[in-house]
Structures are given as structure tokens and as C-alpha cells.
Design an enzyme around this catalytic site. Structure first.
Site, PDB file in Angstrom:
ATOM      1  N   SER A 182      25.231  46.890 -40.579  1.00  0.00           N
ATOM      2  CA  SER A 182      25.625  48.151 -39.655  1.00  0.00           C
ATOM      3  C   SER A 182      26.978  47.939 -38.984  1.00  0.00           C
ATOM      4  O   SER A 182      27.510  48.919 -38.452  1.00  0.00           O
ATOM      5  CB  SER A 182      24.601  47.993 -38.825  1.00  0.00           C
ATOM      6  OG  SER A 182      24.715  46.968 -37.876  1.00  0.00           O
ATOM      7  N   LYS A 219      26.716  46.277 -31.481  1.00  0.00           N
ATOM      8  CA  LYS A 219      27.193  47.198 -31.891  1.00  0.00           C
ATOM      9  C   LYS A 219      28.474  47.486 -31.016  1.00  0.00           C
ATOM     10  O   LYS A 219      28.829  46.687 -30.303  1.00  0.00           O
ATOM     11  CB  LYS A 219      26.293  48.559 -31.279  1.00  0.00           C
ATOM     12  CG  LYS A 219      25.126  48.650 -31.999  1.00  0.00           C
ATOM     13  CD  LYS A 219      25.168  48.806 -33.449  1.00  0.00           C
ATOM     14  CE  LYS A 219      23.586  48.928 -34.088  1.00  0.00           C
ATOM     15  NZ  LYS A 219      23.511  48.930 -35.635  1.00  0.00           N
TER      16      LYS A 219
END
Length: 253
Positions: free
Chosen positions: A56, A125
Site C-alpha cells: 500500500s 501511511k
């Protein structure tokens, strides 16, 4: 001629090498205990190691990369836009999957910070919005904006040139004490955009942040610093309308 050693007790002569060996073992144990204590303190308060289980954050981070995380953020070092952070799952972000538990030896090394944490309860993230910010996407040029200012995101991996930086449009006001985060692999990241129906409604609370990732330390071929790309956010005003200071020097990443 008289042998000077003839009068020495036999056990005293034999005890010297044995005592030296015991002294060596004692010193070795002391050194190991100190090393483990130092590692434990560093892991608990300063730096922690993690590994990357998914794609991701490509191309910034690859699967199985090992990273070091500065745990002084956010308590002593403020989290900034563009920082890559590790945080505990706010609830419902991670998909349950079978995980091979570490061996007893691996568990000990993880506890003292000598082995990357393989737990599935952590997420990594990039911070896009701070408390009070308004984050929206996408404008006619396919860009994301923060507080009304479009930003350039050189770290984003897109399926094709010219694609919008988000597959789905959104606009969100970030509440106090919360952060909006997104993966660099925008079309393959279950981030704040796709967790609005979870308990945290897509936001990451400050208390959930473990720290800021600052270096890739394994494999050696990928060793490098993780930058926050301050140039991308240099023109973004804060929620009160005061422009952020211009970034100094080249951005990393």
C-alpha cells in the site's frame, strides 16, 4: 637445582585458568544484560523496528522492507504533513489473516527491539491532513488539495500517467486531535478514504500514533532516509489562514 613451583599448591596453579574463564563468562553476561537493557530502553522510548507486509506504500516502501520508527513523535516532535507514520489499527482497518506467531527467541528479540515487529495490529501511511485541515479531491487536474491549495505529490504511485491521485472523490474536515492519512499506492490502499464506516470514521487519533518512520534499514540495497516532501505542502495555509513557511533544501523520499 630447586623447582620454585614444587612448593605451590596444585589446586592454586590449576585455579588460575579456571578463574580467568569464569571472569570472562561473568563479564560476557554483564555485557549482554546491559546490551539488552539498552535495546529495551531504546525500543520502548526512542526507536522501534517494523517490517512492511503489504504494497500500500509502493513505491516508497516495498513488501518486506524493514524500517526504523522515531517514537518521539508526536509527544516531543510534532507530526507534519507528508510524514510517514506507524499507528495502531483504529479499529476495522486491517483484514484478519493467519499470522505465524514468533518463536520464543524471536519474541524476546522483538521485545528488546532487535527484531522487526511482525504484529498485524499496526498500519503505516502518509499524513496528508492535520487537525483542522480540509482535505479534498480531486480538482479538474486530478490533484488533491489541502485547505484549498492543490499539492503536487511526487511520491504517489498511479496506475497510469495522468490518472487522478484518488480513484474516488472526497472532501473532509479533520477534527481536533485527528489526522487524515493515505497510502502512496493510491489505487491499492485501504486508508482514511475507505474507513469512514469504522469506529474512528477514517481518522487517526494522536494517541494511536506509534511514531514517524525515518529510515529503511533493510535490505541494505534499499537503505535510505524517508523524507516528508515538505516542498509539496510548502504553500498550504494552516487552518487559521497563515501560510506555512517555505521548505528549505531538497525533499526526501
Amino acid at each position: 637445582m630447586t623447582d620454585s613451583t614444587a612448593n605451590e599448591p596444585v589446586d592454586e596453579v590449576e585455579a588460575r585458568p579456571r578463574n580467568a574463564f569464569l571472569t570472562f563468562l561473568r563479564d560476557l553476561v554483564v555485557i549482554l544484560v546491559i546490551a539488552f537493557l539498552v535495546s529495551f530502553v531504546v525500543k520502548t522510548f526512542l526507536v522501534r523496528s517494523f517490517y512492511i507486509p503489504s504494497g500500500s506504500m509502493k513505491d516508497t516502501l516495498q513488501v518486506d522492507d524493514r524500517i526504523l520508527v522515531n517514537q518521539l513523535s508526536p509527544e516531543l516532535m510534532a507530526v507534519e504533513r507528508g510524514d510517514v507514520i506507524v499507528f495502531t489499527d483504529p479499529g476495522g482497518w486491517l483484514t484478519a489473516r493467519a499470522v505465524t506467531p514468533p518463536s520464543a527467541f524471536e519474541w524476546v528479540l522483538q521485545q528488546v527491539g532487535l527484531l522487526a515487529d511482525t504484529s498485524e495490529e499496526y498500519v503505516i501511511k502518509r499524513v496528508i491532513g492535520l487537525p483542522g485541515d480540509t482535505v479534498a479531491c480531486c480538482n479538474p487536474r486530478g490533484q488533491l488539495s489541502v485547505n484549498g491549495v492543490p499539492i503536487k505529490e511526487p511520491y504517489v504511485l498511479l496506475p497510469e500517467t495522468g490518472a487522478p491521485v484518488s480513484k474516488d472523490d472526497f472532501s473532509v474536515d479533520i477534527p481536533a486531535g485527528s489526522y487524515w492519512v493515505m497510502g502512496d499506492n493510491r489505487y491499492a490502499s485501504k486508508d482514511s478514504r475507505y474507513n469512514r464506516d469504522t469506529p474512528g470514521k477514517g481518522f487517526v487519533l494522536e494517541d494511536e500514533i506509534v511514531g514517524r518512520a525515518f529510515v529503511i534499514n533493510w535490505p541494505f540495497s534499499r537503505f535510505g532516509w524517508l523524507g516528508s516532501h515538505p516542498d509539496s505542502f510548502a504553500g498550504v495555509p494552516d487552518p487559521a489562514g497563515t501560510p506555512a513557511p517555505a521548505a528549505q533544501g531538497p525533499s526526501g523520499g
